[in-house]
Write a protein that holds these residues in place. Structure first.
Motif, PDB file in Angstrom:
ATOM      1  N   LEU A  84      40.494  49.256  39.909  1.00  0.00           N
ATOM      2  CA  LEU A  84      40.725  48.311  40.995  1.00  0.00           C
ATOM      3  C   LEU A  84      40.190  46.927  40.648  1.00  0.00           C
ATOM      4  O   LEU A  84      40.875  45.909  40.847  1.00  0.00           O
ATOM      5  CB  LEU A  84      40.057  48.836  42.271  1.00  0.00           C
ATOM      6  N   THR A  87      42.373  45.058  38.146  1.00  0.00           N
ATOM      7  CA  THR A  87      43.637  44.487  38.630  1.00  0.00           C
ATOM      8  C   THR A  87      43.481  43.045  39.101  1.00  0.00           C
ATOM      9  O   THR A  87      44.464  42.285  39.106  1.00  0.00           O
ATOM     10  CB  THR A  87      44.191  45.333  39.787  1.00  0.00           C
ATOM     11  N   PHE A  88      42.270  42.640  39.498  1.00  0.00           N
ATOM     12  CA  PHE A  88      42.059  41.262  39.942  1.00  0.00           C
ATOM     13  C   PHE A  88      42.076  40.270  38.780  1.00  0.00           C
ATOM     14  O   PHE A  88      42.185  39.063  39.005  1.00  0.00           O
ATOM     15  CB  PHE A  88      40.726  41.146  40.696  1.00  0.00           C
ATOM     16  N   ASN A 102      49.940  43.285  46.805  1.00  0.00           N
ATOM     17  CA  ASN A 102      49.618  44.274  45.776  1.00  0.00           C
ATOM     18  C   ASN A 102      48.141  44.634  45.788  1.00  0.00           C
ATOM     19  O   ASN A 102      47.763  45.805  45.679  1.00  0.00           O
ATOM     20  CB  ASN A 102      50.013  43.743  44.404  1.00  0.00           C
ATOM     21  N   HIS A 103      47.280  43.625  45.920  1.00  0.00           N
ATOM     22  CA  HIS A 103      45.841  43.882  45.948  1.00  0.00           C
ATOM     23  C   HIS A 103      45.440  44.682  47.188  1.00  0.00           C
ATOM     24  O   HIS A 103      44.535  45.528  47.113  1.00  0.00           O
ATOM     25  CB  HIS A 103      45.084  42.563  45.889  1.00  0.00           C
TER      26      HIS A 103
END
Length: 447
Positions: A84, A87-88, A102-103
């Motif tokens: 997670l 992904t940022f 998406n986040h």
């Protein structure tokens, strides 16, 4: 001169008691359900949704944690949160609002995944208590001439488990085709971070559905028993017969006629009342245990389903309103539609079985209400019957909302509201020329 004597005693007379060796042995139906519960436990353990071990001690199964299962779950949760965070930092070509969406999906899926994995490891004793509750109810119901249900059979469970597993595998294969063939720039970890939460909490919901359906089968048998008692006035029972007499005030007066002494003690109706109410109480208590066990799962997964379904609907809207390469491909559109369909099935299936249990519990309360007024029992038995009339079985997400059809209207209203907000923000924020709305494509620098 009159004398008052408080006859404070409770006498229990067991007639035709079977031998001790027979009493301690479980019935065939009870043994069959133990094996079914153990089999289901092992099936869901493949997805780390149950504690590490279910072992037999002193003729009963005990659920226990194991160090290796706790270690595996901690590692899986740690990897999920690292993914997670990663992904940022992915360089994305998606539009701003689409990237935010998406986040949001990643965050809610990771929270739901954490709850689905961690909570069962913290509650092994509660799962053991749920199994004991089923076995006690089955043992008490089996002593009466009530037809057994399919709730103890393995085939209904295997059918549900197989259908869900095949559907998830088929959808995962199609998702892999879209992600790696049509969108060849996607990385494996990025794809897995979408798929694993979807599969795990789908199976967690199936676990909850199975246990609640087994509870529903017990309510049906209990209603059959209570209806028989209401219509015929007695229960065809039991190899053993228990007579219970309660404390009674007796007036001894030489001038009073003998027939005005006391109410007759040891009435069979009172014994039947107590036996039925004991089973009712245990069944309601079992429903409360199941609700407490799955409460965190219901809260986090329904929040994730709400978020993901709203966002996938937003993606479908973008495809239908965008032109050319700015929108989703037709394969991605089908993928988003499939996610919405599976989420809707998960959202509706659980309220369906919860409504069935609630309906059976209301029917049971109706029979109890009628029994409380039958044959003048309102005076003698009101203290026994009436407290039970306010009880019914409902399932909630830690008290935040009730899992029933009324919840669906709130979810739909919330989805429409947030979908409108997404659309409004998307129209307010100008997109760059090279921005796209594809949900799983991120930029890979050219060599």
């Amino acid at each position: 001169m009159s004398k008052w004597i408080n006859k404070r005693k409770v006498s229990m007379i067991n007639l035709a008691m079977p031998p001790k060796s027979v009493v301690t042995l479980p019935t065939s139906g009870e043994f069959e359900f133990e094996q079914l519960f153990h089999f289901a436990f092992k099936c869901f353990r493949l997805f780390a949704l149950t504690p590490g071990q279910m072992m037999k001690q002193k003729d009963r199964y005990i659920v226990r944690n194991t160090r290796w299962m706790i270690l595996i779950v901690l590692l899986l949760v740690l990897v999920a949160w690292i993914a997670l965070i990663e992904t940022f930092f992915v360089e994305s070509r998606t539009a701003l609002i689409t990237g935010i969406a998406n986040h949001i999906q990643f965050i809610m899926n990771t929270i739901a995944l954490t709850a689905a994995w961690v909570v069962p490891q913290l509650k092994p004793d509660e799962l053991s208590s749920i199994l004991d509750g089923f076995l006690i109810i089955d043992r008490e119901l089996s002593s009466y001439n009530v037809q057994d249900t399919a709730g103890n059979k393995r085939m209904p469970f295997l059918f549900r488990f197989g259908v869900v597993l095949v559907a998830l595998c088929s959808f995962t294969l199609y998702d892999g085709f879209v992600s790696f063939v049509k969108l060849s720039t996607i990385e494996v970890w990025y794809w897995l971070s979408h798929q694993i939460p979807f599969i795990v909490y789908a199976m967690a919901f199936l676990h909850a559905y199975v246990l609640i359906s087994w509870l529903h089968a017990r309510f049906q048998r209990l209603n059959t028993l209570v209806e028989q008692y209401y219509r015929q006035g007695h229960i065809f029972a039991s190899e053993r017969q228990t007579i219970i007499s309660f404390a009674t005030m007796i007036k001894l007066d030489e001038e009073a006629p003998e027939h005005e002494d006391i109410y007759p003690v040891g009435k069979r109706e009172m014994s039947d009342d107590l036996q039925i109410l004991a089973i009712v109480s245990r069944t309601i208590d079992l429903g409360q245990k199941i609700e407490a066990y799955f409460g965190p799962l219901f809260l986090t997964v329904y929040t994730a389903l709400f978020s993901v379904t709203t966002i996938q609907s937003y993606y479908c809207y973008l495809h239908l309103t965008s032109k050319g390469a700015e929108g989703l491909s037709i394969e991605s559109l089908i993928l988003s539609g499939g996610i919405i369909l599976f989420n809707v099935i998960a959202i509706v299936a659980l309220p369906y079985i919860c409504e069935q249990v609630e309906s059976e519990s209301k029917l049971l309360m109706s029979y109890l209400s009628k029994l409380s007024m039958k044959h003048g029992q309102v005076v003698q038995h009101s203290s026994i019957w009436f407290p039970n009339l306010i009880s019914s079985v409902r399932f909630s997400a830690l008290g935040f909302f009730t899992i029933n059809y009324n919840m669906l209207s709130g979810l739909i209203a919330g989805m429409v509201t947030y979908l409108i907000i997404f659309i409004q923000f998307n129209s307010m924020v100008p997109a760059e020329k090279d921005d796209i709305h594809q949900t799983r494509k991120h930029h890979v620098p050219d060599d």
